[in-house]
Design an enzyme around this catalytic site. Structure first.
Site, PDB file in Angstrom:
ATOM      1  N   CYS A  37     109.979   4.490  45.793  1.00  0.00           N
ATOM      2  CA  CYS A  37     110.891   3.629  46.546  1.00  0.00           C
ATOM      3  C   CYS A  37     110.453   2.160  46.477  1.00  0.00           C
ATOM      4  O   CYS A  37     109.269   1.862  46.367  1.00  0.00           O
ATOM      5  CB  CYS A  37     110.912   4.055  47.998  1.00  0.00           C
ATOM      6  SG  CYS A  37     111.332   5.774  48.220  1.00  0.00           S
TER       7      CYS A  37
ATOM      8  N   ARG B  77     109.853   1.350  38.693  1.00  0.00           N
ATOM      9  CA  ARG B  77     109.026   2.223  39.532  1.00  0.00           C
ATOM     10  C   ARG B  77     109.596   3.628  39.659  1.00  0.00           C
ATOM     11  O   ARG B  77     108.924   4.541  40.106  1.00  0.00           O
ATOM     12  CB  ARG B  77     108.889   1.621  40.934  1.00  0.00           C
ATOM     13  CG  ARG B  77     108.243   0.252  40.929  1.00  0.00           C
ATOM     14  CD  ARG B  77     108.193  -0.309  42.322  1.00  0.00           C
ATOM     15  NE  ARG B  77     107.299   0.466  43.144  1.00  0.00           N
ATOM     16  CZ  ARG B  77     106.015   0.182  43.309  1.00  0.00           C
ATOM     17  NH1 ARG B  77     105.486  -0.846  42.696  1.00  0.00           N
ATOM     18  NH2 ARG B  77     105.259   0.933  44.072  1.00  0.00           N
TER      19      ARG B  77
ATOM     20  N   TRP C 155     113.526   6.966  45.925  1.00  0.00           N
ATOM     21  CA  TRP C 155     113.081   8.085  45.094  1.00  0.00           C
ATOM     22  C   TRP C 155     113.012   9.264  46.042  1.00  0.00           C
ATOM     23  O   TRP C 155     112.177   9.293  46.943  1.00  0.00           O
ATOM     24  CB  TRP C 155     111.721   7.761  44.490  1.00  0.00           C
ATOM     25  CG  TRP C 155     111.235   8.712  43.454  1.00  0.00           C
ATOM     26  CD1 TRP C 155     111.548   8.723  42.123  1.00  0.00           C
ATOM     27  CD2 TRP C 155     110.291   9.785  43.641  1.00  0.00           C
ATOM     28  NE1 TRP C 155     110.877   9.725  41.491  1.00  0.00           N
ATOM     29  CE2 TRP C 155     110.098  10.407  42.374  1.00  0.00           C
ATOM     30  CE3 TRP C 155     109.600  10.287  44.736  1.00  0.00           C
ATOM     31  CZ2 TRP C 155     109.248  11.487  42.198  1.00  0.00           C
ATOM     32  CZ3 TRP C 155     108.752  11.372  44.554  1.00  0.00           C
ATOM     33  CH2 TRP C 155     108.594  11.957  43.295  1.00  0.00           C
TER      34      TRP C 155
ATOM     35  N   ASN D  98     109.806   2.826  52.893  1.00  0.00           N
ATOM     36  CA  ASN D  98     109.027   3.511  51.855  1.00  0.00           C
ATOM     37  C   ASN D  98     107.976   4.362  52.569  1.00  0.00           C
ATOM     38  O   ASN D  98     107.394   3.902  53.543  1.00  0.00           O
ATOM     39  CB  ASN D  98     108.276   2.520  50.971  1.00  0.00           C
ATOM     40  CG  ASN D  98     109.189   1.753  50.045  1.00  0.00           C
ATOM     41  OD1 ASN D  98     110.390   1.981  50.019  1.00  0.00           O
ATOM     42  ND2 ASN D  98     108.614   0.824  49.300  1.00  0.00           N
ATOM     43  N   GLY D  99     107.710   5.545  52.051  1.00  0.00           N
ATOM     44  CA  GLY D  99     106.684   6.391  52.664  1.00  0.00           C
ATOM     45  C   GLY D  99     107.300   7.646  53.253  1.00  0.00           C
ATOM     46  O   GLY D  99     108.450   7.984  52.945  1.00  0.00           O
TER      47      GLY D  99
ATOM     48  N   GLU E 117      96.086  13.372  26.826  1.00  0.00           N
ATOM     49  CA  GLU E 117      96.886  12.178  27.097  1.00  0.00           C
ATOM     50  C   GLU E 117      98.069  12.091  26.116  1.00  0.00           C
ATOM     51  O   GLU E 117      99.182  11.733  26.512  1.00  0.00           O
ATOM     52  CB  GLU E 117      95.983  10.927  27.002  1.00  0.00           C
ATOM     53  CG  GLU E 117      96.665   9.588  27.140  1.00  0.00           C
ATOM     54  CD  GLU E 117      97.404   9.363  28.464  1.00  0.00           C
ATOM     55  OE1 GLU E 117      97.265  10.169  29.384  1.00  0.00           O
ATOM     56  OE2 GLU E 117      98.147   8.376  28.536  1.00  0.00           O
TER      57      GLU E 117
ATOM     58  N   LYS F  41     101.973  12.038  27.273  1.00  0.00           N
ATOM     59  CA  LYS F  41     102.926  10.996  26.885  1.00  0.00           C
ATOM     60  C   LYS F  41     104.216  11.633  26.358  1.00  0.00           C
ATOM     61  O   LYS F  41     105.315  11.217  26.701  1.00  0.00           O
ATOM     62  CB  LYS F  41     102.346  10.062  25.806  1.00  0.00           C
ATOM     63  CG  LYS F  41     101.306   9.090  26.204  1.00  0.00           C
ATOM     64  CD  LYS F  41     101.738   7.986  27.137  1.00  0.00           C
ATOM     65  CE  LYS F  41     101.673   8.384  28.548  1.00  0.00           C
ATOM     66  NZ  LYS F  41     100.603   8.177  29.404  1.00  0.00           N
TER      67      LYS F  41
ATOM     68  N   GLU G 188     106.210  13.302  29.233  1.00  0.00           N
ATOM     69  CA  GLU G 188     106.774  12.358  30.204  1.00  0.00           C
ATOM     70  C   GLU G 188     108.061  11.720  29.715  1.00  0.00           C
ATOM     71  O   GLU G 188     109.012  11.590  30.487  1.00  0.00           O
ATOM     72  CB  GLU G 188     105.771  11.213  30.480  1.00  0.00           C
ATOM     73  CG  GLU G 188     104.612  11.594  31.353  1.00  0.00           C
ATOM     74  CD  GLU G 188     103.655  10.434  31.554  1.00  0.00           C
ATOM     75  OE1 GLU G 188     103.245  10.197  32.692  1.00  0.00           O
ATOM     76  OE2 GLU G 188     103.284   9.757  30.566  1.00  0.00           O
TER      77      GLU G 188
ATOM     78  N   HIS H   9      91.913  31.104  21.576  1.00  0.00           N
ATOM     79  CA  HIS H   9      91.885  31.979  22.750  1.00  0.00           C
ATOM     80  C   HIS H   9      93.230  32.039  23.459  1.00  0.00           C
ATOM     81  O   HIS H   9      93.286  32.285  24.659  1.00  0.00           O
ATOM     82  CB  HIS H   9      90.790  31.520  23.718  1.00  0.00           C
ATOM     83  CG  HIS H   9      89.429  31.552  23.128  1.00  0.00           C
ATOM     84  ND1 HIS H   9      88.795  32.733  22.773  1.00  0.00           N
ATOM     85  CD2 HIS H   9      88.586  30.551  22.770  1.00  0.00           C
ATOM     86  CE1 HIS H   9      87.607  32.450  22.241  1.00  0.00           C
ATOM     87  NE2 HIS H   9      87.474  31.145  22.233  1.00  0.00           N
TER      88      HIS H   9
ATOM     89  N   LYS I 253     106.518   5.263  38.767  1.00  0.00           N
ATOM     90  CA  LYS I 253     105.367   4.521  38.260  1.00  0.00           C
ATOM     91  C   LYS I 253     104.174   4.651  39.190  1.00  0.00           C
ATOM     92  O   LYS I 253     103.041   4.780  38.763  1.00  0.00           O
ATOM     93  CB  LYS I 253     105.766   3.047  38.100  1.00  0.00           C
ATOM     94  CG  LYS I 253     104.681   2.169  37.520  1.00  0.00           C
ATOM     95  CD  LYS I 253     104.475   2.461  36.063  1.00  0.00           C
ATOM     96  CE  LYS I 253     103.260   1.780  35.487  1.00  0.00           C
ATOM     97  NZ  LYS I 253     102.772   2.493  34.296  1.00  0.00           N
TER      98      LYS I 253
HETATM   99  C1  G6P Z   1     102.246   8.530  38.208  1.00  0.00           C
HETATM  100  C2  G6P Z   1     102.579   7.827  36.912  1.00  0.00           C
HETATM  101  C3  G6P Z   1     101.486   8.092  35.882  1.00  0.00           C
HETATM  102  C4  G6P Z   1     100.130   7.680  36.450  1.00  0.00           C
HETATM  103  C5  G6P Z   1      99.844   8.394  37.763  1.00  0.00           C
HETATM  104  C6  G6P Z   1      98.603   7.828  38.440  1.00  0.00           C
HETATM  105  O1  G6P Z   1     102.363   9.900  38.048  1.00  0.00           O
HETATM  106  O2  G6P Z   1     103.842   8.250  36.424  1.00  0.00           O
HETATM  107  O3  G6P Z   1     101.749   7.336  34.718  1.00  0.00           O
HETATM  108  O4  G6P Z   1      99.137   7.982  35.514  1.00  0.00           O
HETATM  109  O5  G6P Z   1     100.929   8.197  38.669  1.00  0.00           O
HETATM  110  O6  G6P Z   1      98.851   6.484  38.786  1.00  0.00           O
HETATM  111  P1  G6P Z   1      97.755   5.420  39.102  1.00  0.00           P
HETATM  112  O7  G6P Z   1      98.528   4.180  39.467  1.00  0.00           O
HETATM  113  O8  G6P Z   1      96.971   5.948  40.265  1.00  0.00           O
HETATM  114  O9  G6P Z   1      96.918   5.241  37.904  1.00  0.00           O
END
Ligand code: G6P
Length: 612
Positions: A2, A27, A76, A102-103, A485, A489, A492, A508, A607
């Protein structure tokens, strides 16, 4: 997650708030709304599901939504689906008060029941409407908005960043925070309230980061910050040291691509001024630890989420290898709810790009409560995690707008490598080796640049993967977290199911999935375990799997085992992730783009995840 944008001043609010909300689109959100009080003192609310452009389309002609005060929100969804009714702003029962939040209000149910029993009717499923109605309930008794907000907040359990307006006073915004960021922007005869400075940076660079339990009462001529006990709080004005170009795409199609291409510079910024060539070590003054305290560290716990957790895992390999200190890497969400062991001599590092991730923040507090010294590795200056830790290191990656983290990952890894060198030099690492690491680190930006030249080739590989439904990423040693990672990617942003595995572990289980339709992306660099990973690739080849390899420049033999080879320059082992991850970022980017997806704002993701 949010976002909040509010304005009070002499200009027309609507375009300012809408423009601000657009800056927060990155975000992640699923609906948006705006509340203004027009010149006839009439409170008007506009909300839409979907993108901000939909909200803009739904607004009446400009003269009808002219106002000098307003609050906007991107939502969100947490409590209740993303619908117009659930979108913010929410109103009080008397319809005079509008609130954006927000929250999460954890005790919203009992509060809602009490309000219902006193005759209030609710229209949405949200916890936020409960807060709006609660403020309205108290306001009706005293007609004092600040007082009503404080009375309501004292009853609330949970987290909030809020902005509230009331049509009885079109010259007042009241805002407050607890556990969710909120920033007051100071202009000339105008003020802004936002959850993210990106929304207001074109208007002002002078800001005040509100602290938990602070309430700010803003009017066009000034503001006053108090706590819930009505004590006046002295505010510190900070200056934002970056400008609008940092949050614009420039000539790039997407922020993610821009951020991938920024890595030579962002990596350099993460070590700029920190290399101590004279002593062949690293300077990290922000750790606030003496040499003796650094030497006394006998265990490190790294806590993070998502991509930051992956960089933590790289950190484990680096620190254990260079400094011989045992490192555990924990998911923040797990650490906070178990009974973690934090013996004397343990240092905890929390890693967070945003510095606001709710689980990481809670884990930080839990570790501190258990007596640990907690240090932060964050990107956002002034963020909650940066403020609450006992010291730390900024990664200086600059704004990262693409939801899928790229440059923040490599900058975090750069900082962790420096930490490894520093702790190593405090313990067993000789000056000769220290010097070698420093020299090699300096070469990394140029080597990343070289890899970026393979962009077109990587795009051509992406073309062959556009219709894949699954992919496996393999790596060993320090490149295992990179495989994780790379898979993250792809998931996501392309919505293709992908798994990262230590290459030898494949036999395995995942080997059962391998056939001619399964792309296997393997990191097989020339290092001590190169021969081992070649054996793993042979196992894939024997089952007709399609192998795409990230290999060291000059490795001709690898071609016999692969359909495609992406060559990267050689470096010493602990620095490899800074190079090997780049082709994986580009591959995921191009696949998602070729699939026509919203690369920068993938579905369901945010984000910065400021809820549990
Ligand atoms: C969200 C984002 C990820 C990020 C994670 C941790 O899930 O979509 O890209 O890695 O939060 O975020 P931070 O700001 O704590 O690194």
């Amino acid at each position: 997650m949010c976002g909040i944008v509010g304005y009070i001043g002499t200009r027309n609010t609507t375009p300012i708030v809408i423009e601000g909300l657009k800056r927060l689109e990155y975000r992640g959100y699923d609906s948006a709304g705006l509340a203004i009080i027009d010149n006839n003192n009439q409170l008007s609310i506009y909300k839409q599901k979907g993108k901000i452009i939909e909200l803009e389309r739904a607004l009446p002609e400009p003269e009808k939504c002219f106002s000098n005060i307003g609050i906007g929100h991107t939502r969100w969804a947490t409590h209740g689906e993303p619908t117009v009714v659930n979108a913010h702003p929410h109103t009080s029962y008397c319809k005079k008060i509008a609130l954006v939040h927000n929250g999460i209000i954890e005790n919203y149910k009992p509060l809602k029941e009490k309000l219902i029993s006193s005759g209030h009717i609710f229209v949405s499923e949200t916890d936020s409407e409960v807060l709006a109605q609660l403020i309205g309930y108290f306001y009706e008794k005293t007609e004092d908005l600040v007082r009503a907000v404080k009375q309501a907040l004292k009853l609330v359990q949970g987290t909030y960043g809020i902005a509230v307006i009331c049509q009885d006073n079109p010259r007042q915004i009241v805002a407050a925070r607890k556990g969710s960021p909120l920033i007051l922007g100071i202009g000339d005869d105008e003020f802004f309230i936002t959850s993210d400075v990106s929304a207001i940076i074109i208007h002002t660079k002078r800001v005040i980061y509100l602290h938990d339990d602070e309430v700010v009462d803003i009017n066009p001529a000034g503001f006053i910050i108090t706590n819930l006990e009505n004590e006046v709080v002295e505010a510190k004005i900070s200056k934002i040291d970056w400008d609008i170009s940092a949050i614009e795409k420039g000539s790039y199609k997407h922020f993610m691509l821009k951020e991938i291409f920024e890595q030579p510079e962002s990596i350099e910024n993460a070590f700029r001024g920190r290399l101590n060539h004279k002593l062949s070590t690293i300077r990290l003054g922000g750790l606030n630890l003496s040499s003796q305290e650094l030497r006394n560290i006998n265990r490190i716990v790294i806590i993070a989420c998502g991509t930051s957790w992956h960089s933590g895992l790289v950190g484990k390999y680096v620190i254990e290898s260079l400094a011989r200190i045992p490192v555990e890497v924990e998911y923040a969400s797990e650490f906070r709810y178990r009974n973690p062991i934090v013996p004397t001599g343990t240092i905890v590092f929390v890693i967070s790009q945003s510095g606001e991730t709710a689980d990481t923040l809670a884990a930080l507090r839990e570790a501190q409560a258990r007596g640990a010294k907690v240090l932060g590795i964050t990107n956002v200056v002034g963020s909650t995690i940066a403020r609450e830790t006992d010291g730390g290191v900024y990664i200086h990656a600059g704004s990262e707008i693409g939801v899928a983290s790229t440059k923040a990952f490599t900058s975090q890894v750069t900082v962790l490598i420096q930490l490894g060198i520093l702790l190593g030099r405090m313990n067993h690492l000789s000056p000769v080796y220290g010097k070698k690491f420093l020299q090699e680190l300096k070469q990394i930006p140029a080597k990343v640049n070289e890899i970026l030249k393979s962009n077109d080739y990587i795009k051509s590989i992406a073309e062959t993967m556009v219709n894949s439904t699954n992919a496996i990423y393999l790596g060993r040693g320090i490149n295992f977290p990179v495989a994780l990672e790379g898979a993250l990617k792809l998931k996501e942003i392309s919505y293709i199911h992908a798994e990262g595995y230590p290459a030898a572990e494949m036999k395995h289980g995942p080997i059962a999935l391998i056939d001619e339709n399964m792309p296997v992306i393997a990191i097989a660099l020339k290092d001590e375990i190169h021969e081992k990973i070649i054996s793993n690739l042979q196992e894939v080849k024997a089952r007709k799997g399609r192998i795409i390899v990230i290999a060291s420049k000059g490795d001709e033999v690898i071609k016999d085992f692969s359909s495609e080879v992406i060559y990267i320059p050689e470096t010493i082992d602990v620095l490899q992730p800074l190079l090997s991850v780049i082709p994986l970022q580009l591959l995921a980017y191009h696949i998602a783009d070729l699939r026509g997806l919203d690369v920068d704002q993938p579905r369901n993701l945010a984000k910065s995840v400021t809820v549990e």
